[in-house]
Design a protein around this motif. Structure first.
Motif, PDB file in Angstrom:
ATOM      1  N   CYS A   1       0.786  -1.245  -0.108  1.00  0.00           N
ATOM      2  CA  CYS A   1      -0.075   0.031  -0.051  1.00  0.00           C
ATOM      3  C   CYS A   1       0.824   1.271   0.020  1.00  0.00           C
ATOM      4  CB  CYS A   1      -0.928   0.028   1.394  1.00  0.00           C
ATOM      5  SG  CYS A   1      -1.986  -1.354   1.413  1.00  0.00           S
ATOM      6  N   LEU A   2       0.261   2.304   0.107  1.00  0.00           N
ATOM      7  CA  LEU A   2       1.000   3.627   0.065  1.00  0.00           C
ATOM      8  C   LEU A   2       0.838   4.448   1.277  1.00  0.00           C
ATOM      9  CD1 LEU A   2      -0.278   4.857  -3.509  1.00  0.00           C
ATOM     10  CD2 LEU A   2       2.096   4.209  -2.976  1.00  0.00           C
ATOM     11  N   TYR A   3       2.086   4.825   1.715  1.00  0.00           N
ATOM     12  CA  TYR A   3       2.213   5.223   3.062  1.00  0.00           C
ATOM     13  C   TYR A   3       2.989   6.399   2.958  1.00  0.00           C
ATOM     14  CZ  TYR A   3       0.364   0.921   4.968  1.00  0.00           C
ATOM     15  OH  TYR A   3      -0.727  -0.105   4.937  1.00  0.00           O
ATOM     16  N   ALA A   4       2.795   7.446   4.173  1.00  0.00           N
ATOM     17  CA  ALA A   4       3.701   8.622   4.276  1.00  0.00           C
ATOM     18  C   ALA A   4       3.525   9.006   5.605  1.00  0.00           C
ATOM     19  CB  ALA A   4       3.139   9.749   3.379  1.00  0.00           C
ATOM     20  N   SER A   5       4.651   9.984   5.951  1.00  0.00           N
ATOM     21  CA  SER A   5       4.432  10.322   7.393  1.00  0.00           C
ATOM     22  C   SER A   5       3.526  11.663   7.525  1.00  0.00           C
ATOM     23  CB  SER A   5       5.861  10.878   7.743  1.00  0.00           C
ATOM     24  OG  SER A   5       6.205  12.054   6.921  1.00  0.00           O
ATOM     25  N   SER A   6       3.238  12.066   8.639  1.00  0.00           N
ATOM     26  CA  SER A   6       1.965  12.979   8.963  1.00  0.00           C
ATOM     27  C   SER A   6       2.839  14.282   8.730  1.00  0.00           C
ATOM     28  CB  SER A   6       1.437  12.905  10.395  1.00  0.00           C
ATOM     29  OG  SER A   6       2.559  12.979  11.179  1.00  0.00           O
ATOM     30  N   GLU A   7       4.193  14.341   8.996  1.00  0.00           N
ATOM     31  CA  GLU A   7       4.699  15.629   8.607  1.00  0.00           C
ATOM     32  C   GLU A   7       4.733  15.896   7.076  1.00  0.00           C
ATOM     33  OE1 GLU A   7       9.082  17.501   9.594  1.00  0.00           O
ATOM     34  OE2 GLU A   7       8.522  15.943  11.073  1.00  0.00           O
ATOM     35  N   TYR A   8       5.122  14.876   6.509  1.00  0.00           N
ATOM     36  CA  TYR A   8       5.288  15.100   4.875  1.00  0.00           C
ATOM     37  C   TYR A   8       4.102  15.500   4.299  1.00  0.00           C
ATOM     38  CZ  TYR A   8       6.016  14.232   0.003  1.00  0.00           C
ATOM     39  OH  TYR A   8       6.180  14.334  -1.442  1.00  0.00           O
ATOM     40  N   LEU A   9       2.876  14.917   4.852  1.00  0.00           N
ATOM     41  CA  LEU A   9       1.714  15.302   4.441  1.00  0.00           C
ATOM     42  C   LEU A   9       1.264  16.397   4.606  1.00  0.00           C
ATOM     43  CD1 LEU A   9      -0.446  12.134   4.729  1.00  0.00           C
ATOM     44  CD2 LEU A   9       0.364  12.890   2.478  1.00  0.00           C
ATOM     45  N   LYS A  10       1.648  17.079   6.040  1.00  0.00           N
ATOM     46  CA  LYS A  10       1.384  18.398   6.482  1.00  0.00           C
ATOM     47  C   LYS A  10       2.050  19.314   5.565  1.00  0.00           C
ATOM     48  CE  LYS A  10       1.439  21.343  10.535  1.00  0.00           C
ATOM     49  NZ  LYS A  10       2.173  21.445  12.061  1.00  0.00           N
ATOM     50  N   ALA A  11       3.119  19.114   5.057  1.00  0.00           N
ATOM     51  CA  ALA A  11       4.023  20.078   4.151  1.00  0.00           C
ATOM     52  C   ALA A  11       3.512  20.070   2.751  1.00  0.00           C
ATOM     53  CB  ALA A  11       5.619  19.784   4.498  1.00  0.00           C
ATOM     54  N   ASN A  12       2.886  18.793   2.347  1.00  0.00           N
ATOM     55  CA  ASN A  12       2.844  18.729   1.077  1.00  0.00           C
ATOM     56  C   ASN A  12       1.251  18.455   0.457  1.00  0.00           C
ATOM     57  OD1 ASN A  12       5.748  18.644  -0.510  1.00  0.00           O
ATOM     58  ND2 ASN A  12       5.775  17.374   1.593  1.00  0.00           N
ATOM     59  N   GLY A  13       0.528  18.219   1.614  1.00  0.00           N
ATOM     60  CA  GLY A  13      -0.952  17.845   1.345  1.00  0.00           C
ATOM     61  C   GLY A  13      -1.191  16.462   0.898  1.00  0.00           C
ATOM     62  N   ALA A  14      -2.154  15.783   0.971  1.00  0.00           N
ATOM     63  CA  ALA A  14      -2.525  14.265   0.557  1.00  0.00           C
ATOM     64  C   ALA A  14      -3.089  14.312  -0.818  1.00  0.00           C
ATOM     65  CB  ALA A  14      -3.193  13.651   1.575  1.00  0.00           C
TER      66      ALA A  14
END
Length: 298
Positions: free
Chosen positions: A163-176
């Motif tokens: 599956c696809l995963y990211a860190s919350s910090e990365y998503l906060k900076a770049n959006g989902a």
């Protein structure tokens, strides 16, 4: 055929040197040489090409070495079965699995196995190559596909998906991302399509790479992919068994996932009565049950 000469021949063929074989056998070089010469005379053939830099097996030597190697593995198997006739669980257990599963799921849980069996010695071999269990390259295997080798006892443990995963910090900076097409606007972290990996994971990676990914990080195992995600580098393709141990991972595009990947435990038929194998199998099954319960409660 003289068993002692065969034993010495095998050591020489394995070491490629009379001197090194002698050191291993605690014999002089001349004694080793005499035994090899005696075996060659008995068989009326040369077993080695002799060079200044060492010994190279002849075609006849290769045939004999294959036979002595198989004999050694069978003797090791017999010795293992004899040791397993004891009531206590002890001794060496050679376990093979993939780098990702072994590093990220199995190894962190082994303390529970050692707590119960402190005299057990686990040799954990992490590689994508499928080791030959009937030839005793390992005692037990955990593989992300059904083993095809004959004379194996198989147990299906669970299934996983990539599956696809990211860190919350990365998503906060770049959006989902909201659709799979959006993946081209993010850095993708995945295994290289040329590296060894399960077919379902490779199919997902190939699908994602069709979307003109502008920034890409490829790693040759899932441990490296996970480190990239945890360090906020991008969106990674990872197995879903990580969510329990890494709660900071945030799944993105939940409709995008690979086909199911079966996880099997396997061991040679001749180790069916092995107490060490049984102890390991029970430990893994207990951990799978605990893993499933925690997933349901989360």
């Amino acid at each position: 055929m003289d068993w002692d000469k065969l034993r010495i021949f095998h050591a020489v063929a394995d070491a490629g040197s009379l001197t090194h074989a002698g050191d291993k056998l605690n014999l002089s070089q001349s004694a080793v040489s005499r035994q090899v010469r005696g075996l060659e005379e008995q068989l009326n053939t040369n077993l080695f090409h002799r060079h200044a830099r060492g010994l190279i097996l002849t075609e006849q030597g290769e045939l004999l070495f294959d036979a002595t190697r198989a004999m050694n593995k069978r003797l090791d198997a017999a010795a293992a079965r004899i040791r397993d006739s004891e009531e206590e669980v002890f001794g060496e257990l050679r376990v093979t699995t993939t780098t990702g599963f072994g590093t990220l799921w199995l190894a962190p849980r082994l303390s529970k196995l050692y707590d119960k069996y402190p005299d057990l010695k686990v040799d954990l071999m992490l590689e994508e190559r499928v080791l030959d269990l009937p030839m005793r390259e390992a005692d037990v295997a955990i593989r992300l596909k059904e083993p095809s080798q004959a004379d194996l006892v198989r147990k299906r443990l669970m299934t996983v998906r990539m599956c696809l995963y990211a860190s919350s910090e990365y998503l906060k900076a770049n959006g989902a991302p909201t659709a799979i097409e959006d993946i081209s606007n993010y850095r993708l972290i995945c295994q290289s399509p040329s590296s060894d990996q399960v077919g379902a994971g490779l199919s997902l990676v190939q699908q994602l790479l069709m979307y003109d990914i502008k920034s890409l990080l490829t790693v040759n195992n899932y441990f490296g992919v996970l480190q990239g995600v945890l360090n906020n580098l991008g969106i990674g393709v990872l197995p879903d068994y990580l969510t329990q141990d890494f709660p900071d991972l945030v799944r993105v595009l939940p409709d995008v996932e690979s086909a199911e990947v079966p996880v099997f435990l396997a061991y040679p038929e001749e180790l069916r009565q092995s107490k060490r194998v049984a102890a390991f199998k029970d430990f893994v099954q207990d951990e799978i049950i605990s893993y499933r319960k925690q997933l349901k409660s989360s």
